[in-house]
Design a protein around this motif. Structure first.
Motif, mmCIF file in Angstrom:
data_model
loop_
_atom_site.group_PDB
_atom_site.id
_atom_site.type_symbol
_atom_site.label_atom_id
_atom_site.label_comp_id
_atom_site.label_asym_id
_atom_site.label_seq_id
_atom_site.Cartn_x
_atom_site.Cartn_y
_atom_site.Cartn_z
ATOM 1 N N ASP A 23 0.823 -1.207 0.000
ATOM 2 C CA ASP A 23 0.000 0.000 0.000
ATOM 3 C C ASP A 23 0.863 1.265 0.000
ATOM 4 O OD1 ASP A 23 -2.286 1.533 0.037
ATOM 5 O OD2 ASP A 23 -2.396 1.556 2.247
ATOM 6 N N VAL A 24 1.773 1.356 -0.978
ATOM 7 C CA VAL A 24 2.664 2.507 -1.055
ATOM 8 C C VAL A 24 3.090 2.728 -2.505
ATOM 9 C CG1 VAL A 24 4.743 1.119 -0.606
ATOM 10 C CG2 VAL A 24 4.758 3.548 -0.059
ATOM 11 N N ASN A 25 3.175 3.986 -2.895
ATOM 12 C CA ASN A 25 3.627 4.355 -4.233
ATOM 13 C C ASN A 25 4.834 5.282 -4.100
ATOM 14 O OD1 ASN A 25 1.333 3.153 -5.728
ATOM 15 N ND2 ASN A 25 0.167 4.721 -4.637
ATOM 16 N N PHE A 26 5.786 5.134 -5.022
ATOM 17 C CA PHE A 26 6.996 5.942 -4.963
ATOM 18 C C PHE A 26 7.187 6.766 -6.228
ATOM 19 C CE2 PHE A 26 8.131 2.677 -1.843
ATOM 20 C CZ PHE A 26 8.703 3.456 -0.845
ATOM 21 N N LEU A 27 7.736 7.946 -6.039
ATOM 22 C CA LEU A 27 8.227 8.771 -7.146
ATOM 23 C C LEU A 27 9.604 9.264 -6.734
ATOM 24 C CD1 LEU A 27 7.966 10.398 -9.819
ATOM 25 C CD2 LEU A 27 6.982 12.256 -8.431
ATOM 26 N N TYR A 28 10.568 9.102 -7.636
ATOM 27 C CA TYR A 28 11.922 9.559 -7.362
ATOM 28 C C TYR A 28 12.193 10.793 -8.223
ATOM 29 C CZ TYR A 28 16.839 8.893 -5.972
ATOM 30 O OH TYR A 28 18.085 9.024 -5.412
ATOM 31 N N ILE A 29 12.617 11.875 -7.604
ATOM 32 C CA ILE A 29 12.958 13.086 -8.345
ATOM 33 C C ILE A 29 14.467 13.309 -8.236
ATOM 34 C CG2 ILE A 29 12.599 15.560 -8.624
ATOM 35 C CD1 ILE A 29 9.849 15.246 -7.375
ATOM 36 N N GLY A 30 15.135 13.324 -9.389
ATOM 37 C CA GLY A 30 16.577 13.517 -9.437
ATOM 38 C C GLY A 30 16.944 14.444 -10.574
ATOM 39 N N THR A 31 18.156 14.292 -11.076
ATOM 40 C CA THR A 31 18.591 15.056 -12.248
ATOM 41 C C THR A 31 18.803 14.092 -13.405
ATOM 42 O OG1 THR A 31 20.926 14.877 -11.622
ATOM 43 C CG2 THR A 31 19.720 16.814 -10.836
ATOM 44 N N GLU A 32 18.583 14.581 -14.602
ATOM 45 C CA GLU A 32 18.680 13.723 -15.783
ATOM 46 C C GLU A 32 20.112 13.263 -16.037
ATOM 47 O OE1 GLU A 32 17.204 11.334 -18.360
ATOM 48 O OE2 GLU A 32 15.851 12.771 -17.394
ATOM 49 N N LYS A 33 21.083 14.120 -15.748
ATOM 50 C CA LYS A 33 22.476 13.781 -16.031
ATOM 51 C C LYS A 33 23.180 13.094 -14.866
ATOM 52 C CE LYS A 33 23.182 17.484 -19.413
ATOM 53 N NZ LYS A 33 23.966 18.691 -19.765
ATOM 54 N N GLY A 34 22.532 13.033 -13.727
ATOM 55 C CA GLY A 34 23.147 12.429 -12.547
ATOM 56 C C GLY A 34 23.106 10.914 -12.589
ATOM 57 N N LEU A 35 23.923 10.298 -11.738
ATOM 58 C CA LEU A 35 23.994 8.842 -11.629
ATOM 59 C C LEU A 35 22.639 8.245 -11.280
ATOM 60 C CD1 LEU A 35 25.828 6.284 -11.490
ATOM 61 C CD2 LEU A 35 26.247 6.853 -9.084
ATOM 62 N N GLU A 36 21.822 9.006 -10.548
ATOM 63 C CA GLU A 36 20.522 8.503 -10.107
ATOM 64 C C GLU A 36 19.597 8.158 -11.273
ATOM 65 O OE1 GLU A 36 20.308 13.067 -9.791
ATOM 66 O OE2 GLU A 36 21.759 11.472 -9.418
ATOM 67 N N SER A 37 19.723 8.881 -12.396
ATOM 68 C CA SER A 37 18.833 8.623 -13.537
ATOM 69 C C SER A 37 19.023 7.211 -14.074
ATOM 70 C CB SER A 37 19.069 9.646 -14.648
ATOM 71 O OG SER A 37 20.355 9.495 -15.205
ATOM 72 N N LYS A 38 20.243 6.698 -14.002
ATOM 73 C CA LYS A 38 20.517 5.325 -14.467
ATOM 74 C C LYS A 38 20.134 4.296 -13.406
ATOM 75 C CE LYS A 38 24.390 6.775 -17.399
ATOM 76 N NZ LYS A 38 25.861 6.670 -17.628
ATOM 77 N N LEU A 39 20.550 4.546 -12.173
ATOM 78 C CA LEU A 39 20.331 3.565 -11.117
ATOM 79 C C LEU A 39 18.856 3.389 -10.763
ATOM 80 C CD1 LEU A 39 23.274 4.434 -8.664
ATOM 81 C CD2 LEU A 39 23.168 2.604 -10.364
ATOM 82 N N VAL A 40 18.119 4.490 -10.753
ATOM 83 C CA VAL A 40 16.705 4.428 -10.355
ATOM 84 C C VAL A 40 15.850 3.804 -11.451
ATOM 85 C CG1 VAL A 40 14.684 5.803 -9.703
ATOM 86 C CG2 VAL A 40 16.938 6.393 -8.791
ATOM 87 N N THR A 41 16.039 4.249 -12.682
ATOM 88 C CA THR A 41 15.220 3.717 -13.783
ATOM 89 C C THR A 41 15.508 2.242 -14.033
ATOM 90 O OG1 THR A 41 16.867 4.570 -15.365
ATOM 91 C CG2 THR A 41 14.956 5.944 -14.933
ATOM 92 N N ARG A 42 16.737 1.804 -13.733
ATOM 93 C CA ARG A 42 17.094 0.396 -13.896
ATOM 94 C C ARG A 42 16.261 -0.497 -12.989
ATOM 95 N NH1 ARG A 42 23.269 -0.773 -12.852
ATOM 96 N NH2 ARG A 42 22.588 -0.767 -10.683
ATOM 97 N N GLU A 43 15.762 0.081 -11.886
ATOM 98 C CA GLU A 43 14.957 -0.691 -10.936
ATOM 99 C C GLU A 43 13.458 -0.473 -11.135
ATOM 100 O OE1 GLU A 43 16.151 -1.445 -7.114
ATOM 101 O OE2 GLU A 43 18.267 -0.984 -7.411
ATOM 102 N N ASN A 44 13.111 0.142 -12.262
ATOM 103 C CA ASN A 44 11.696 0.357 -12.620
ATOM 104 C C ASN A 44 10.938 1.184 -11.576
ATOM 105 O OD1 ASN A 44 11.834 -1.177 -15.062
ATOM 106 N ND2 ASN A 44 11.775 -3.049 -13.833
ATOM 107 N N ILE A 45 11.630 2.145 -11.003
ATOM 108 C CA ILE A 45 11.006 3.086 -10.073
ATOM 109 C C ILE A 45 10.648 4.340 -10.863
ATOM 110 C CG2 ILE A 45 11.378 4.526 -8.029
ATOM 111 C CD1 ILE A 45 13.514 2.389 -7.181
ATOM 112 N N PRO A 46 9.407 4.826 -10.768
ATOM 113 C CA PRO A 46 9.015 6.052 -11.491
ATOM 114 C C PRO A 46 9.996 7.188 -11.195
ATOM 115 C CG PRO A 46 7.088 5.006 -10.538
ATOM 116 C CD PRO A 46 8.275 4.253 -10.016
#
Length: 366
Positions: free
Chosen positions: A30-53
């Motif tokens: 019963d929880v939904n997640f949204l991750y807000i980062g930067t497009e050029k940062g490392l987070e854009s690759k690591l987060v999307t790889r785990e299918n997190i919005p």
């Protein structure tokens, strides 16, 4: 509950965020997640790889000298705040947590201005500029080291630990060893200089290989991708002892750590959270190239409690490295005392503590 997570720039900010998301997902649907980062940062690759919005804003950090670029950064900040407010409203965010990095600034600030419950998570013993700024606006400040408490308003601070610590628990010690080609029987010392490696550590290890080859323990030596080819050329000339396994990088670090008896490493916050969670003694060689020398201060939080040996990079050499490894790993009483001290510093329930904090803040707003 709709949870927004923001963190970027380095793995030390991103990996705890990902650990938090993964562990909460295991516990509740019963929880939904949204991750807000930067497009050029490392987070854009690591987060999307785990299918997190994932959504992004454009933000940069301040220069420490007077610069026209700082004016642009201020303009980007306020634009980022406007974009973040729109994203938070669309997502119907119940709570926002920032785990560090410049991107947290506009995201968490926007949430605070909208009246959405906010938390910042500080992994290090000395906070960065972004978290110092945000501490004035957020509802709670989660810390991993008691030493960080002095930098924040006391009534907002909660000791939660690092979510990454929760991920290393319950790993299979034998499986971790087998995955890297180590034998199950002999003790293991893991030597690692971070994901990219560390040249001074690599140089000390290379000069120690012949000595290490005659020891009654195994060495798992992680060079870092950047240095691996160069190290292998040197090893071909020196010879690779049978008890030394050399890898460029390992993707299953929690599993490998579970099979480790002693670790030689930098003193990043995530590394220390993992070590103390498992109760692993360590020889810490802090990077002297980080903001506010925070790695040395992180390391002292362990060495002052006899959970680690602090070895400054300027004092590092091959002889000193081997002497310190032997002094701990070949002395069973010393090893066990350090294990106990390390375990006592661990805060393994970080995810549960943070999630409970979120629920309390959300319930308090209703």
């Amino acid at each position: 509950m709709n949870i927004v997570v923001s963190g970027g720039g380095t793995g030390g900010h991103i990996y705890p965020a990902l650990a938090l998301i993964r562990e909460i997902k295991k516990e509740t649907k019963d929880v939904n997640f949204l991750y807000i980062g930067t497009e050029k940062g490392l987070e854009s690759k690591l987060v999307t790889r785990e299918n997190i919005p994932f959504k992004s804003i454009h933000i940069t950090g301040f220069k420490r000298s007077i610069s026209l670029e700082n004016v642009k950064t201020i303009m980007r900040f306020f634009k980022g705040v406007r974009e973040s407010k729109r994203m938070l409203k669309e997502f119907k965010a119940d709570v926002v947590i920032g785990t560090g990095g410049y991107v947290c600034g506009p995201v968490v600030y926007a949430a605070a201005k909208l009246g959405i419950p906010t938390i910042i998570h500080e992994q290090n013993s000395v906070p960065g500029l972004t978290n110092k700024f945000l501490s004035r606006y957020v509802d709670r400040i989660a810390i991993c080291f008691e030493e960080a408490k002095a930098f924040f308003p006391d009534h907002k601070v909660v000791l939660t630990g690092n979510p990454r610590a929760s991920e290393v628990l319950h790993q299979d010690r034998i499986k971790g060893r087998i995955s890297t080609g180590l034998s199950v029987g002999e003790p293991v010392v893991l030597i690692v200089g971070g994901s990219r490696g560390a040249r001074p550590i690599n140089e000390a290890v290379l000069k120690s290989l012949v000595q290490l080859g005659g020891k009654p323990y195994q060495v798992l030596y992680i060079t870092g991708d950047v240095h691996y080819d160069e190290v292998k050329k040197e090893v071909e000339l020196i010879g690779n002892p049978k008890n030394v396994v050399i890898k460029p990088f390992i993707h299953n670090m929690p599993e490998v750590l579970a099979g480790t008896d002693l670790t030689v490493a930098r003193a990043g916050a995530t590394t220390l959270a993992e070590l103390t969670s498992l109760g692993i003694p360590s020889i810490l060689i802090p990077s002297p190239y980080v903001t506010n020398n925070h790695q040395e201060k992180n390391a002292r939080a362990l060495s002052d409690h006899h959970a680690a040996k602090l070895l400054l990079e300027k004092d590092l050499n091959s002889q000193k490295l081997v002497e310190e490894i032997d002094r701990i790993l070949l002395d069973e009483q010393k090893l066990n005392e350090m294990k106990k001290a390390s375990k006592q510093l661990g805060v393994p329930d970080a995810v549960k503590r943070l999630y409970q904090l979120m629920k309390e803040l959300v319930d308090g707003k209703k």
